[in-house]
Design a protein around this motif. Sequence first.
Motif, short mmCIF file in Angstrom:
data_model
loop_
_atom_site.label_atom_id
_atom_site.label_comp_id
_atom_site.label_asym_id
_atom_site.label_seq_id
_atom_site.Cartn_x
_atom_site.Cartn_y
_atom_site.Cartn_z
N ARG A 116 0.87 -1.18 0.00
CA ARG A 116 0.00 0.00 0.00
C ARG A 116 0.90 1.23 0.00
O ARG A 116 1.12 1.87 1.03
N ARG A 143 0.98 4.29 -0.83
CA ARG A 143 0.67 5.65 -0.37
C ARG A 143 0.80 5.79 1.15
O ARG A 143 0.79 6.90 1.67
N ASP A 155 5.04 8.63 -7.33
CA ASP A 155 3.83 8.40 -8.10
C ASP A 155 3.12 7.23 -7.44
O ASP A 155 3.50 6.07 -7.64
N ASN A 156 2.11 7.53 -6.66
CA ASN A 156 1.43 6.47 -5.90
C ASN A 156 0.68 5.51 -6.80
O ASN A 156 0.44 4.36 -6.42
N GLU A 157 0.29 5.97 -7.98
CA GLU A 157 -0.42 5.08 -8.91
C GLU A 157 0.51 4.03 -9.50
O GLU A 157 0.09 2.94 -9.87
N LYS A 158 1.80 4.37 -9.59
CA LYS A 158 2.79 3.45 -10.16
C LYS A 158 3.66 2.80 -9.10
O LYS A 158 4.60 2.07 -9.42
N ASN A 159 3.36 3.09 -7.82
CA ASN A 159 4.19 2.55 -6.73
C ASN A 159 5.67 2.84 -6.95
O ASN A 159 6.53 1.98 -6.72
#
Length: 116
Positions: free
Chosen positions: A27, A29, A71-75
């Motif tokens: 997780r 983020r 970039d939290n969408e791309k970890n």
Amino acid sequence: VQLVESGGGLVQPGGSLKLSCVAPKIRFRLYDMGWYRQAPGKQRELVATITKDVRTNFADSVKGRFTISRDNEKNTVYLHMNSLKLEDTAVYYCNIKRAAVSLEYWGQGTQVTVSS
């Protein structure tokens, strides 16, 4: 958790590099992220950090030259390095931590060599 770093290499003084660190299956983020480096014969030192709230911190030696982003969408966490100097030569390590639950992981390191 296996962190995957990339982007290291050989660059001339004054050049730029961008390091990436992917942290799959977490997780993302919820984690604070950081980059550290270790030069031959020296201790590992902090380069830059970015919290889950996107607050950043930099070592004095890289302020104004390096930036860190996530970039939290791309970890993925990035280290953008500009105006590189000879003394930036080191192995750069990605670090992620979630202090509230005592979780911390390190990448395998990526070599950055600044040389003319």
